[in-house]
Design an enzyme around this catalytic site. Structure first.
Site, PDB file in Angstrom:
ATOM      1  N   TYR A 162     -89.810 -23.195  69.111  1.00 14.46           N
ATOM      2  CA  TYR A 162     -89.976 -23.010  67.547  1.00 14.46           C
ATOM      3  C   TYR A 162     -91.365 -23.394  67.326  1.00 14.46           C
ATOM      4  O   TYR A 162     -91.604 -24.548  67.215  1.00 14.46           O
ATOM      5  CB  TYR A 162     -88.912 -23.911  66.755  1.00 14.46           C
ATOM      6  CG  TYR A 162     -89.018 -23.975  65.174  1.00 14.46           C
ATOM      7  CD1 TYR A 162     -89.998 -22.949  64.613  1.00 14.46           C
ATOM      8  CD2 TYR A 162     -88.241 -24.622  64.490  1.00 14.46           C
ATOM      9  CE1 TYR A 162     -89.944 -22.918  63.172  1.00 14.46           C
ATOM     10  CE2 TYR A 162     -88.517 -24.479  62.938  1.00 14.46           C
ATOM     11  CZ  TYR A 162     -89.240 -23.806  62.407  1.00 14.46           C
ATOM     12  OH  TYR A 162     -89.452 -23.529  61.071  1.00 14.46           O
ATOM     13  N   LYS A 186     -89.673 -18.534  68.132  1.00 14.51           N
ATOM     14  CA  LYS A 186     -89.680 -18.211  66.757  1.00 14.51           C
ATOM     15  C   LYS A 186     -91.124 -18.658  66.059  1.00 14.51           C
ATOM     16  O   LYS A 186     -91.470 -19.932  66.397  1.00 14.51           O
ATOM     17  CB  LYS A 186     -88.686 -19.440  65.971  1.00 14.51           C
ATOM     18  CG  LYS A 186     -88.671 -19.496  64.448  1.00 14.51           C
ATOM     19  CD  LYS A 186     -87.859 -20.228  63.826  1.00 14.51           C
ATOM     20  CE  LYS A 186     -87.833 -20.114  62.195  1.00 14.51           C
ATOM     21  NZ  LYS A 186     -87.126 -21.057  61.507  1.00 14.51           N
TER      22      LYS A 186
END
Length: 284
Positions: free
Chosen positions: A130, A158
């Site tokens: 992330y 992400k």
């Protein structure tokens, strides 16, 4: 597995007495899967995991695991430490872990790579990085993202860079094979898909799930005319849903729709203002 399509990072609904509304969570999870989501994220930042007790976290994960199993959908779990990742060994049905680039410390790209080498080595499931530099304070170049891709057990990223930055353009100009790029900035997901991203982890997809799924399909099919029209509409919705700290406006909208029992959040968050919720509802 290949990570593509729309993943919904589930909110944690609360009852009037402040407890986790597990029944509402299950209904909501089933609704977004029925709307076309490819999978769910449990205990991501949208779910306010830091405000949940260990027992509440386990209960949330039990519910979401069951829903994903029943719906044959992918399950991603937020896990940001070696200990949290190792605990997933006791959790059959988890397909991947979503792990945040270390925040605040700004360890540099070498430190980030070494950190994910340790996480991936400890994890029983693939790890999704992330990357959200405007929250963590740690930028990453395209070269660093390619180094992360080279780590065994790292399956994708992400990507939430606050827009389309140079690293994003460079990465997607020559994307690593088998490395999933999932948009994390809801308002910018359409241009990211146009560049070749594989999908998104999108809190805004709690509402209009079918439209976000349509957006991913349209870009994947090369239907730019349709994708632009859908993307423009959804960008406005996303901006309205993120007008206040996530997930406060989303919870306000879901409560107004009768889908969760309250719009409550836990500190340090406070509920969204009525005008912000009303503005988001107008986009629907």
């Amino acid at each position: 597995m290949t990570f593509s399509g729309v993943y919904v990072p589930l909110i944690t609904p609360f009852d009037a007495d402040g407890s986790v509304a597990l029944d509402a969570l299950e209904v909501l999870a089933r609704e977004v899967l029925a709307g076309g989501a490819a999978g769910l994220v449990a205990l991501g930042t949208t779910g306010e995991p830091a405000s949940l007790s260990a027992d509440e976290q386990r209960a949330v994960l039990d519910v979401v695991t069951r829903v994903c199993r029943d719906g044959n959908a992918a399950l991603v779990v937020g896990a940001n430490s070696v200990e949290a990742l190792r605990a997933l060994r006791e959790r059959p049905g988890v397909d991947a872990a979503l792990s945040l680039v270390p925040p605040f410390l700004r360890p540099g790209e070498d430190g980030v790579v070494a950190y994910f080498e340790a996480l991936a080595a400890a994890s029983p499931v693939p790890v999704l990085v992330y990357h959200v530099p405007y929250r963590t304070g740690q930028p990453l170049s395209a070269a660093a993202l390619r180094r992360l891709d080279a780590i065994p057990g790292v399956a994708g990223v992400k990507l939430a860079a606050g827009g389309i930055d140079a690293a994003t353009v460079e990465l997607l100009a020559d994307p690593p094979a088998g490395f999933a790029v999932l948009g994390g900035d809801d308002a910018f997901v359409s241009p990211l898909l146009a560049l070749g991203a594989h999908g998104g982890i999108l809190a805004s997809a709690h509402v209009a799930t079918d439209r976000f799924a349509e957006l991913v399909r349209a870009w994947a099919a090369g239907d730019a005319v349709r994708a632009r029209a859908v993307g423009h509409a959804l960008a406005g919705l996303a901006l309205a849903l993120f007008a206040e700290p996530n997930p406060t406006v989303i919870k306000g909208v879901l409560h107004a729709q009768g889908r969760i029992p309250t719009a409550a959040v836990r500190l340090p968050l406070v509920p969204a203002a009525t005008h912000s919720v009303e503005a988001a509802l107008k986009h629907l």
